[in-house]
Design a protein around this motif. Structure first.
Motif, PDB file in Angstrom:
ATOM      1  N   MET A   1       0.767  -1.372  -0.390  1.00  0.00           N
ATOM      2  CA  MET A   1       0.036  -0.013  -0.044  1.00  0.00           C
ATOM      3  C   MET A   1       0.807   1.290  -0.047  1.00  0.00           C
ATOM      4  SD  MET A   1      -2.792   0.910   2.414  1.00  0.00           S
ATOM      5  CE  MET A   1      -3.635   2.654   3.360  1.00  0.00           C
ATOM      6  N   SER A   2       0.822   1.912  -0.779  1.00  0.00           N
ATOM      7  CA  SER A   2       1.611   3.330  -0.735  1.00  0.00           C
ATOM      8  C   SER A   2       0.254   4.710  -0.287  1.00  0.00           C
ATOM      9  CB  SER A   2       2.281   3.309  -2.283  1.00  0.00           C
ATOM     10  OG  SER A   2       0.882   3.461  -3.341  1.00  0.00           O
ATOM     11  N   ILE A   3       1.216   5.392  -0.002  1.00  0.00           N
ATOM     12  CA  ILE A   3       0.973   6.622   0.350  1.00  0.00           C
ATOM     13  C   ILE A   3       1.530   8.456  -0.462  1.00  0.00           C
ATOM     14  CG2 ILE A   3      -0.071   8.468   2.384  1.00  0.00           C
ATOM     15  CD1 ILE A   3       0.918   6.207   4.072  1.00  0.00           C
ATOM     16  N   SER A   4       0.608   8.571  -0.353  1.00  0.00           N
ATOM     17  CA  SER A   4       0.601   9.359  -1.748  1.00  0.00           C
ATOM     18  C   SER A   4       0.648  10.417  -0.446  1.00  0.00           C
ATOM     19  CB  SER A   4      -0.737   9.692  -3.229  1.00  0.00           C
ATOM     20  OG  SER A   4      -1.466  10.130  -2.523  1.00  0.00           O
ATOM     21  N   ARG A   5       1.912  11.800  -1.099  1.00  0.00           N
ATOM     22  CA  ARG A   5       2.203  12.800  -0.318  1.00  0.00           C
ATOM     23  C   ARG A   5       0.844  14.209  -0.758  1.00  0.00           C
ATOM     24  NH1 ARG A   5       7.943  14.544  -0.150  1.00  0.00           N
ATOM     25  NH2 ARG A   5       8.075  14.098  -2.515  1.00  0.00           N
ATOM     26  N   PRO A   6       0.616  15.100  -0.204  1.00  0.00           N
ATOM     27  CA  PRO A   6      -0.512  16.336  -0.475  1.00  0.00           C
ATOM     28  C   PRO A   6       0.476  16.798  -1.049  1.00  0.00           C
ATOM     29  CG  PRO A   6      -0.143  15.689   1.723  1.00  0.00           C
ATOM     30  CD  PRO A   6       0.535  14.816   1.722  1.00  0.00           C
ATOM     31  N   SER A   7      -0.395  17.565  -1.913  1.00  0.00           N
ATOM     32  CA  SER A   7       0.243  18.968  -2.890  1.00  0.00           C
ATOM     33  C   SER A   7       0.848  19.730  -1.699  1.00  0.00           C
ATOM     34  CB  SER A   7      -0.654  19.150  -3.584  1.00  0.00           C
ATOM     35  OG  SER A   7       0.205  19.702  -4.767  1.00  0.00           O
ATOM     36  N   PRO A   8       2.021  20.531  -2.431  1.00  0.00           N
ATOM     37  CA  PRO A   8       2.028  21.311  -0.596  1.00  0.00           C
ATOM     38  C   PRO A   8       1.116  22.738  -2.050  1.00  0.00           C
ATOM     39  CG  PRO A   8       3.828  21.592  -3.393  1.00  0.00           C
ATOM     40  CD  PRO A   8       2.917  20.139  -3.198  1.00  0.00           C
ATOM     41  N   VAL A   9       0.906  22.502  -2.434  1.00  0.00           N
ATOM     42  CA  VAL A   9      -0.650  24.342  -3.597  1.00  0.00           C
ATOM     43  C   VAL A   9      -1.727  23.743  -2.746  1.00  0.00           C
ATOM     44  CG1 VAL A   9      -1.611  24.983  -4.958  1.00  0.00           C
ATOM     45  CG2 VAL A   9       0.787  24.145  -5.488  1.00  0.00           C
ATOM     46  N   GLN A  10      -1.933  24.648  -1.877  1.00  0.00           N
ATOM     47  CA  GLN A  10      -3.493  24.364  -1.210  1.00  0.00           C
ATOM     48  C   GLN A  10      -4.992  25.083  -2.420  1.00  0.00           C
ATOM     49  OE1 GLN A  10      -4.486  24.241   1.821  1.00  0.00           O
ATOM     50  NE2 GLN A  10      -1.838  23.225   1.989  1.00  0.00           N
ATOM     51  N   HIS A  11      -5.484  24.244  -2.551  1.00  0.00           N
ATOM     52  CA  HIS A  11      -6.295  24.719  -4.294  1.00  0.00           C
ATOM     53  C   HIS A  11      -7.932  25.163  -3.210  1.00  0.00           C
ATOM     54  CE1 HIS A  11      -3.809  21.809  -5.699  1.00  0.00           C
ATOM     55  NE2 HIS A  11      -4.297  20.613  -5.389  1.00  0.00           N
ATOM     56  N   THR A  12      -8.347  25.360  -2.188  1.00  0.00           N
ATOM     57  CA  THR A  12      -9.754  26.062  -1.827  1.00  0.00           C
ATOM     58  C   THR A  12      -8.673  27.639  -1.293  1.00  0.00           C
ATOM     59  OG1 THR A  12      -8.879  25.647   0.373  1.00  0.00           O
ATOM     60  CG2 THR A  12      -9.771  23.964  -0.060  1.00  0.00           C
ATOM     61  N   ASN A  13      -8.444  27.882  -1.331  1.00  0.00           N
ATOM     62  CA  ASN A  13      -7.341  29.520  -1.222  1.00  0.00           C
ATOM     63  C   ASN A  13      -7.454  30.329  -2.887  1.00  0.00           C
ATOM     64  OD1 ASN A  13      -7.614  29.530   1.916  1.00  0.00           O
ATOM     65  ND2 ASN A  13      -5.279  28.686   2.020  1.00  0.00           N
ATOM     66  N   PRO A  14      -7.345  30.831  -2.576  1.00  0.00           N
ATOM     67  CA  PRO A  14      -6.987  32.176  -3.896  1.00  0.00           C
ATOM     68  C   PRO A  14      -5.435  31.734  -4.412  1.00  0.00           C
ATOM     69  CG  PRO A  14      -8.222  33.467  -2.919  1.00  0.00           C
ATOM     70  CD  PRO A  14      -8.099  31.735  -1.946  1.00  0.00           C
ATOM     71  N   PRO A  15      -5.427  30.774  -5.594  1.00  0.00           N
ATOM     72  CA  PRO A  15      -3.915  30.982  -6.781  1.00  0.00           C
ATOM     73  C   PRO A  15      -3.057  32.039  -6.322  1.00  0.00           C
ATOM     74  CG  PRO A  15      -5.658  30.378  -8.206  1.00  0.00           C
ATOM     75  CD  PRO A  15      -5.717  31.193  -6.785  1.00  0.00           C
ATOM     76  N   THR A  16      -1.863  31.572  -6.231  1.00  0.00           N
ATOM     77  CA  THR A  16      -0.849  32.239  -6.663  1.00  0.00           C
ATOM     78  C   THR A  16      -0.646  31.929  -7.922  1.00  0.00           C
ATOM     79  OG1 THR A  16       1.363  31.477  -5.363  1.00  0.00           O
ATOM     80  CG2 THR A  16       0.093  32.493  -4.079  1.00  0.00           C
ATOM     81  N   ALA A  17       0.450  32.691  -8.230  1.00  0.00           N
ATOM     82  CA  ALA A  17       1.378  32.150  -9.200  1.00  0.00           C
ATOM     83  C   ALA A  17       1.951  31.938  -9.764  1.00  0.00           C
ATOM     84  CB  ALA A  17       2.081  33.795 -10.870  1.00  0.00           C
ATOM     85  N   GLN A  18       2.545  31.282  -8.780  1.00  0.00           N
ATOM     86  CA  GLN A  18       3.963  30.168  -8.665  1.00  0.00           C
ATOM     87  C   GLN A  18       2.990  28.448  -8.152  1.00  0.00           C
ATOM     88  OE1 GLN A  18       4.301  32.776  -6.599  1.00  0.00           O
ATOM     89  NE2 GLN A  18       5.608  33.846  -7.607  1.00  0.00           N
ATOM     90  N   ASP A  19       1.835  28.419  -7.500  1.00  0.00           N
ATOM     91  CA  ASP A  19       0.758  27.689  -7.145  1.00  0.00           C
ATOM     92  C   ASP A  19       0.409  27.288  -8.282  1.00  0.00           C
ATOM     93  OD1 ASP A  19       0.624  28.336  -4.682  1.00  0.00           O
ATOM     94  OD2 ASP A  19      -1.380  29.293  -4.672  1.00  0.00           O
ATOM     95  N   VAL A  20      -0.126  28.894 -10.101  1.00  0.00           N
ATOM     96  CA  VAL A  20      -0.670  28.061 -10.699  1.00  0.00           C
ATOM     97  C   VAL A  20       0.984  26.963 -12.234  1.00  0.00           C
ATOM     98  CG1 VAL A  20      -1.286  28.951 -13.335  1.00  0.00           C
ATOM     99  CG2 VAL A  20      -2.185  29.384 -11.035  1.00  0.00           C
ATOM    100  N   GLU A  21       1.766  27.524 -12.051  1.00  0.00           N
ATOM    101  CA  GLU A  21       3.329  26.640 -12.673  1.00  0.00           C
ATOM    102  C   GLU A  21       3.165  25.457 -12.304  1.00  0.00           C
ATOM    103  OE1 GLU A  21       8.173  28.566 -13.063  1.00  0.00           O
ATOM    104  OE2 GLU A  21       7.030  29.070 -11.201  1.00  0.00           O
ATOM    105  N   LEU A  22       3.467  25.694 -10.931  1.00  0.00           N
ATOM    106  CA  LEU A  22       3.197  24.318  -9.903  1.00  0.00           C
ATOM    107  C   LEU A  22       2.578  23.422 -10.118  1.00  0.00           C
ATOM    108  CD1 LEU A  22       4.936  22.360  -8.007  1.00  0.00           C
ATOM    109  CD2 LEU A  22       3.422  23.739  -6.283  1.00  0.00           C
ATOM    110  N   VAL A  23       0.755  23.406 -11.049  1.00  0.00           N
ATOM    111  CA  VAL A  23       0.243  22.796 -11.321  1.00  0.00           C
ATOM    112  C   VAL A  23       0.573  22.730 -12.356  1.00  0.00           C
ATOM    113  CG1 VAL A  23      -2.619  22.596 -11.102  1.00  0.00           C
ATOM    114  CG2 VAL A  23      -1.708  22.603  -9.374  1.00  0.00           C
TER     115      VAL A  23
END
Length: 177
Positions: A1-23
């Motif tokens: 069984m593998s556990i995936s790590r959550p993305s460091p980007v918060q998807h519920t808060n307004p995104p930043t330009a860096q968040d958009v770039e990461l996604v």
């Protein structure tokens, strides 16, 4: 069984330009210039804020909206770049709704005049608000039924490009245009 790590980007808060770039990097979407990422982040934040009150799109977080809805604009931009178009084409987005694919498209593809035609007042208000904040030159919203807009097009007699997402079945769109 593998556990995936959550993305460091918060998807519920307004995104930043860096968040958009990461996604975009995570999902294989093409890269954008810093100004384009900033504008796309602002658009996605506004889309999610207004979506809570108006149900503009089915996506409930900005990441889903970017990946499932915004990606069409990137592929459409690449396709349009391959066509022999005039340097400043007239582009009409029929039934613009939440501004998809038109707003992301005009963020990443600055050439031309964009006319976003939307019959529903609340959605036209949303688009107008977004356009006022993004300060995109040559982009206009028209609150009108498409059939009425075709009778009296603002600024141009015809479009070189017509785009639409879920406005009508394609056969009906082709008959109309």
């Amino acid at each position: 069984m593998s556990i995936s790590r959550p993305s460091p980007v918060q998807h519920t808060n307004p995104p930043t330009a860096q968040d958009v770039e990461l996604v975009m990097t995570e999902t294989g979407l093409p890269g954008l210039a810093p100004r384009e990422r900033e504008q796309l982040a602002l658009y996605l934040g506004l889309l999610m804020k207004w979506n809570k009150a108006m149900n503009l799109v089915g996506a409930r977080d900005w990441r889903s909206a970017l990946v499932s809805l915004g990606a069409d604009s990137f592929f459409l931009s690449n396709f349009l770049n391959s066509l022999p178009l005039p340097p400043e084409p007239e582009i009409w987005d029929l039934g613009a709704g939440a501004g998809l694919p038109g707003i992301p498209l005009c963020i990443i593809r600055r050439q031309g005049t964009y006319r976003m035609i939307e019959a529903r007042a609340k959605r036209a208000l949303f688009i107008g608000n977004v356009l006022a904040q993004l300060k995109l030159p040559g982009v206009f919203v028209h609150e009108a039924r498409v059939e009425d807009f075709f009778q009296h097009p603002a600024g141009a007699d015809k479009a070189q490009i017509i785009i639409s997402r879920a406005f009508k079945p394609w056969r009906e769109v082709l008959d109309l245009v």
